[in-house]
Design a protein around this motif. Sequence first.
Motif, PDB file in Angstrom:
ATOM      1  N   ASN A  72     -23.905 -27.445 -16.001  1.00 49.19           N
ATOM      2  CA  ASN A  72     -23.080 -27.807 -17.151  1.00 49.19           C
ATOM      3  C   ASN A  72     -23.491 -29.184 -17.651  1.00 49.19           C
ATOM      4  N   SER A  74     -23.164 -32.458 -20.429  1.00 46.93           N
ATOM      5  CA  SER A  74     -22.065 -33.201 -21.045  1.00 46.93           C
ATOM      6  C   SER A  74     -21.892 -32.855 -22.518  1.00 46.93           C
ATOM      7  N   ASP A  75     -22.899 -32.215 -23.127  1.00 48.25           N
ATOM      8  CA  ASP A  75     -22.842 -31.880 -24.550  1.00 48.25           C
ATOM      9  C   ASP A  75     -22.242 -30.503 -24.820  1.00 48.25           C
ATOM     10  N   THR A 187     -31.829 -33.904 -20.341  1.00 49.49           N
ATOM     11  CA  THR A 187     -30.425 -34.130 -20.718  1.00 49.49           C
ATOM     12  C   THR A 187     -29.445 -33.348 -19.847  1.00 49.49           C
TER      13      THR A 187
END
Length: 196
Positions: A72, A74-75, A187
């Motif tokens: 998962n 953060s975006d 990311t």
Amino acid sequence: MNMRHGTKARRAAGSALAAVALTVSLTACGGGDDGGSDEAGKSSSSAPAADKSQDDGGNTVPDTSQTLATVNGSDGFQVVIHTAARDEGGFLTVTGTIKNTADKNQGVPIEWNGKESKVQRTGRSLAGFTLIDKAEKKRYYVLRDTDGHPLTSTGISRVESGASETFFAQFPAPTDGTTQVDLQMPTMPTATIEIS
């Protein structure tokens, strides 16, 4: 729709050229790169993989009954890894699903495309994904065909809220003794996955 058909044709052509590119890529990627794993977080891992992905006219259809890891970001993006299977030709094919869990439509991170200028010219892809074999201290990059196109899903630029997209990425296969690798996605936290 026309872009999707073009993507399918390019993917099919890339697969045909993969056999030629494999020899060159394995030679180039076989060296010992002891670069750090750059772990950005943690992920959850579960049962080992079962079946290989199937190719259906350029679309990768992962066996979604298995889950190797769920990551998962953060975006709002969630990446589920379904399989990591060795192929007879010396490939390791990773399949999964990218889901947008946010309450708005959004573009996938541009960092997933990779930093190489040649691969960026081929359009949106997942060429920025890498595999880390910590035991052998090697990093594996997504394979390229002879035209520089990455052997991975292409054209995934936006995902609608609540929607998902399946993907695949082919890497040089780590040595036979390696049963576990880390999948690094820019990311996103690192996912530790079992090889079948």
